[in-house]
Scaffold this motif. Structure first.
Motif, PDB file in Angstrom:
ATOM      1  N   SER A   1       0.875  -1.023  -0.245  1.00 21.31           N
ATOM      2  CA  SER A   1      -0.224  -0.097  -0.133  1.00 21.31           C
ATOM      3  C   SER A   1       1.276   1.441   0.273  1.00 21.31           C
ATOM      4  CB  SER A   1      -1.023   0.453   0.893  1.00 21.31           C
ATOM      5  OG  SER A   1       0.309   0.354   2.339  1.00 21.31           O
ATOM      6  N   VAL A   2       0.211   2.673   0.271  1.00 23.93           N
ATOM      7  CA  VAL A   2       0.812   3.741  -0.275  1.00 23.93           C
ATOM      8  C   VAL A   2       1.659   4.153   1.434  1.00 23.93           C
ATOM      9  CG1 VAL A   2       0.429   6.445  -0.051  1.00 23.93           C
ATOM     10  CG2 VAL A   2      -0.703   4.778  -1.946  1.00 23.93           C
ATOM     11  N   LYS A   3       0.886   3.580   1.943  1.00 23.61           N
ATOM     12  CA  LYS A   3       1.587   4.089   3.640  1.00 23.61           C
ATOM     13  C   LYS A   3       2.926   2.648   3.896  1.00 23.61           C
ATOM     14  CE  LYS A   3      -0.591   4.500   7.331  1.00 23.61           C
ATOM     15  NZ  LYS A   3      -1.431   5.682   8.411  1.00 23.61           N
ATOM     16  N   GLU A   4       2.585   1.309   3.204  1.00 28.22           N
ATOM     17  CA  GLU A   4       3.595   0.622   3.188  1.00 28.22           C
ATOM     18  C   GLU A   4       4.487   0.713   2.733  1.00 28.22           C
ATOM     19  OE1 GLU A   4       1.485  -3.618   4.119  1.00 28.22           O
ATOM     20  OE2 GLU A   4       1.032  -3.274   1.722  1.00 28.22           O
ATOM     21  N   CYS A   5       5.229   1.605   0.999  1.00 27.41           N
ATOM     22  CA  CYS A   5       6.106   1.732   0.264  1.00 27.41           C
ATOM     23  C   CYS A   5       6.498   2.860   1.606  1.00 27.41           C
ATOM     24  CB  CYS A   5       5.504   2.290  -0.942  1.00 27.41           C
ATOM     25  SG  CYS A   5       4.422   1.473  -1.758  1.00 27.41           S
ATOM     26  N   GLU A   6       5.510   4.000   1.916  1.00 31.80           N
ATOM     27  CA  GLU A   6       6.509   4.912   2.946  1.00 31.80           C
ATOM     28  C   GLU A   6       7.343   4.291   4.396  1.00 31.80           C
ATOM     29  OE1 GLU A   6       2.816   6.789   3.774  1.00 31.80           O
ATOM     30  OE2 GLU A   6       2.721   7.992   2.249  1.00 31.80           O
ATOM     31  N   GLN A   7       7.170   3.307   4.514  1.00 34.44           N
ATOM     32  CA  GLN A   7       7.353   2.663   5.858  1.00 34.44           C
ATOM     33  C   GLN A   7       8.802   1.951   4.675  1.00 34.44           C
ATOM     34  OE1 GLN A   7       3.865   0.331   6.643  1.00 34.44           O
ATOM     35  NE2 GLN A   7       4.475   0.854   9.112  1.00 34.44           N
ATOM     36  N   ARG A   8       9.167   1.199   4.035  1.00 31.13           N
ATOM     37  CA  ARG A   8      10.094   0.790   3.445  1.00 31.13           C
ATOM     38  C   ARG A   8      10.937   1.830   3.217  1.00 31.13           C
ATOM     39  NH1 ARG A   8       9.587  -4.413   2.199  1.00 31.13           N
ATOM     40  NH2 ARG A   8      11.793  -4.400   1.876  1.00 31.13           N
ATOM     41  N   ALA A   9      10.950   2.987   2.688  1.00 29.83           N
ATOM     42  CA  ALA A   9      10.939   3.983   1.896  1.00 29.83           C
ATOM     43  C   ALA A   9      12.619   4.703   3.257  1.00 29.83           C
ATOM     44  CB  ALA A   9      10.521   5.722   2.262  1.00 29.83           C
ATOM     45  N   LEU A  10      11.480   4.494   4.191  1.00 36.06           N
ATOM     46  CA  LEU A  10      12.109   4.978   5.228  1.00 36.06           C
ATOM     47  C   LEU A  10      12.611   4.103   6.216  1.00 36.06           C
ATOM     48  CD1 LEU A  10       9.036   7.266   6.821  1.00 36.06           C
ATOM     49  CD2 LEU A  10      10.638   8.147   6.256  1.00 36.06           C
ATOM     50  N   GLU A  11      12.636   2.930   6.242  1.00 35.78           N
ATOM     51  CA  GLU A  11      12.951   1.800   6.786  1.00 35.78           C
ATOM     52  C   GLU A  11      14.729   1.949   6.612  1.00 35.78           C
ATOM     53  OE1 GLU A  11      11.119  -1.559   6.698  1.00 35.78           O
ATOM     54  OE2 GLU A  11       9.693  -1.081   8.093  1.00 35.78           O
ATOM     55  N   ALA A  12      14.490   2.192   4.578  1.00 39.27           N
ATOM     56  CA  ALA A  12      15.911   2.088   4.114  1.00 39.27           C
ATOM     57  C   ALA A  12      16.422   3.391   3.978  1.00 39.27           C
ATOM     58  CB  ALA A  12      15.540   2.476   2.719  1.00 39.27           C
ATOM     59  N   ASP A  13      15.370   5.088   4.401  1.00 36.37           N
ATOM     60  CA  ASP A  13      16.198   5.712   4.576  1.00 36.37           C
ATOM     61  C   ASP A  13      15.749   7.027   5.658  1.00 36.37           C
ATOM     62  OD1 ASP A  13      18.353   8.574   4.248  1.00 36.37           O
ATOM     63  OD2 ASP A  13      18.201   8.687   2.376  1.00 36.37           O
ATOM     64  N   PRO A  14      15.840   6.807   7.429  1.00 34.90           N
ATOM     65  CA  PRO A  14      15.030   6.902   8.120  1.00 34.90           C
ATOM     66  C   PRO A  14      14.970   8.397   8.093  1.00 34.90           C
ATOM     67  CG  PRO A  14      17.153   5.666   9.285  1.00 34.90           C
ATOM     68  CD  PRO A  14      17.006   5.974   7.641  1.00 34.90           C
TER      69      PRO A  14
END
Length: 150
Positions: free
Chosen positions: A96-109
């Motif tokens: 989902s959109v939110k899951e993509c955002e979470q993954r982006a932040l896990e990769a680059d907080p």
């Protein structure tokens, strides 16, 4: 290998979005390539251009970012862009959109735009900690003091 990656995000026309520089990534030499012979960087760059044809098949912008992540799921700007485009399937899993955002932040907080987008969508969990919308906006400002949207 260092390259400047362009990403879509925020507001504006597609042409304006394609021109936005988001970050400089150090890509792993072993990122590999898929069946088409294209690397994660090749797919990412095709996505930035709005998609295109590979081996006689047309790939949308969203397809390109998903292909990028199939090859290298650590590219935060590809997760960010996939989220901006509404989410999508990566390695057989729908995000989902939110899951993509979470993954982006896990990769680059430290990505202010991803924190901002997470806040717009009500907050979420990153690194085992839940951030409400306000906390996400504050994180965006922490990493980019001049981020007017936050």
């Amino acid at each position: 290998l260092f390259i400047v990656l362009l990403a879509v995000g925020g507001g504006g026309s597609a042409a304006e979005l394609r021109g936005r520089v988001v970050s400089v990534l150090q890509l792993h030499e072993d990122a590999g390539s898929g069946e088409s012979g294209m690397s994660a960087v090749d797919w990412y760059n095709l996505g930035v251009k709005g998609g295109g044809e590979v081996d006689g098949r047309h790939y949308t912008q969203k397809d390109c970012f998903a292909q990028t992540l199939n090859l290298d799921p650590t590219i935060s700007t590809a997760w960010y862009n996939l989220g901006v485009l509404g989410g999508g399937e990566v390695s057989g899993k729908d995000y989902s959109v939110k899951e993509c955002e979470q993954r982006a932040l896990e990769a680059d907080p430290s990505d202010a735009e991803s924190w901002y987008n997470m806040g717009v969508h009500g907050g979420g969990e990153v690194g085992g900690h839940f951030y409400n919308a306000k906390a996400c906006f504050l994180r965006a400002l922490h990493f980019d003091h001049g981020f007017a949207l936050a």
